[in-house]
Design an enzyme around this catalytic site. Sequence first.
Site, PDB file in Angstrom:
ATOM      1  CG  HIS A  78      -1.747   1.148   1.451  1.00  9.07           C
ATOM      2  ND1 HIS A  78      -2.411   1.368   2.642  1.00  9.07           N
ATOM      3  CD2 HIS A  78      -2.056   2.194   0.657  1.00  9.07           C
ATOM      4  CE1 HIS A  78      -3.095   2.496   2.556  1.00  9.07           C
ATOM      5  NE2 HIS A  78      -2.890   3.022   1.360  1.00  9.07           N
ATOM      6  CG  MET A  80      -0.683   5.266   2.411  1.00  5.76           C
ATOM      7  SD  MET A  80      -0.962   4.813   4.129  1.00  5.76           S
ATOM      8  CE  MET A  80      -0.042   3.270   4.189  1.00  5.76           C
ATOM      9  CG  MET A 149      -7.336   4.616   2.536  1.00  6.41           C
ATOM     10  SD  MET A 149      -6.395   3.263   3.217  1.00  6.41           S
ATOM     11  CE  MET A 149      -6.098   3.863   4.893  1.00  6.41           C
ATOM     12  N   GLY A 154      -2.115   7.022   7.835  1.00  4.87           N
ATOM     13  CA  GLY A 154      -0.902   7.528   8.482  1.00  4.87           C
ATOM     14  C   GLY A 154      -0.579   6.789   9.750  1.00  4.87           C
ATOM     15  N   GLY A 186      -8.162   0.030   8.007  1.00  4.93           N
ATOM     16  CA  GLY A 186      -8.171   1.026   9.075  1.00  4.93           C
ATOM     17  C   GLY A 186      -9.303   0.799  10.052  1.00  4.93           C
TER      18      GLY A 186
HETATM   19  C1  DX5 Z   1      -3.116   3.710   7.418  1.00  9.65           C
HETATM   20  C2  DX5 Z   1      -2.653   2.305   7.349  1.00  9.65           C
HETATM   21  C3  DX5 Z   1      -3.529   1.232   8.012  1.00  9.65           C
HETATM   22  C4  DX5 Z   1      -3.237   0.963   9.423  1.00  9.65           C
HETATM   23  C5  DX5 Z   1      -4.244  -0.021   9.967  1.00  9.65           C
HETATM   24  O1  DX5 Z   1      -3.108   4.269   8.601  1.00  9.65           O
HETATM   25  O2  DX5 Z   1      -2.732   2.040   5.971  1.00  9.65           O
HETATM   26  O3  DX5 Z   1      -3.289  -0.004   7.358  1.00  9.65           O
HETATM   27  O4  DX5 Z   1      -1.938   0.432   9.558  1.00  9.65           O
HETATM   28  O5  DX5 Z   1      -3.987  -0.159  11.322  1.00  9.65           O
HETATM   29  P1  DX5 Z   1      -5.186  -0.549  12.323  1.00  9.65           P
HETATM   30  O6  DX5 Z   1      -5.665  -1.882  11.849  1.00  9.65           O
HETATM   31  O7  DX5 Z   1      -4.518  -0.597  13.674  1.00  9.65           O
HETATM   32  O8  DX5 Z   1      -6.228   0.508  12.202  1.00  9.65           O
HETATM   33 ZN    ZN Z   2      -2.636   0.201   4.504  1.00 14.16          ZN
END
Ligand code: DX5
Ligand code: ZN
Length: 232
Positions: A78, A80, A149, A154, A186
């Site tokens: 992923h 970002m 998302m 983040g 998320g």
């Molecule tokens: C953005 C990330 C998420 C995050 C998910 O913040 O892409 O993948 O790591 O973590 P949890 O499952 O703890 O919300």
């Molecule tokens: Zn992610």
Amino acid sequence: MTQSAMPQAATTLPLRIAPSILASDFSRLGQEVRDVVDAGADWVHLDVMDGHFVPNISFGPDVIKSLRPYTDAFFDCHLMIAPVDPYIEAFAKAGCDGITVHAEAGPHLHRSLQAIRGLGKKVGVTLNPATPISVLENVLDDVDLILVMSVNPGFGGQKLIPATLEKISRIKSMIGDRPIELEVDGGITTETIAAAHRAGANVFVAGSAVYKGGSKDAYRANISALVAAAKA
Ligand code: DX5
Ligand code: ZN
């Protein structure tokens, strides 16, 4: 939420748990990847963050390259990051099996998706909570995966944004009977996974909900609990 009278999609893709290593112990990342796969993870979700597109910095292609020998599991990458195009090849060479780019990362989304396809990797597109699903309209036949998302990206440990559930079901309708993996990312826990599954997701990113407890046994119990909760 009443299920719309949409015909059931011809392809019902399997339920997959994709732990995010963002929530793992970075001081022993290789073992953490191996353990979570041994504990039942289907995919390994690699959250790449550049401190520019998102307000956090995680890791780059060299770290992923060092993790590749630890497992044969699908590396679900992923990105970002922005700009993203200059780095796609490096992530492909590092061993990512799927590469997912943000629709918001630049002006040429279709070109980014073509680049991933050209490198022989699974093609993914993702959108932030405020981004309308219309960004997907012209790329549905160019992707293998859509990542929704359910938090502002983040950081791990955030709460799922409830409005994103409706977004998942609308995207599921858009997909129709295309064999596109619908992934949510998320705030996925035993409390939220059933609603996300009902909305139409089949791949579930979970960081804190999987890595809590810090041992392979804990990961196994956490993954089993998520799968059970998804089907509840
Ligand atoms: C953005 C990330 C998420 C995050 C998910 O913040 O892409 O993948 O790591 O973590 P949890 O499952 O703890 O919300
Ligand atoms: Zn992610």
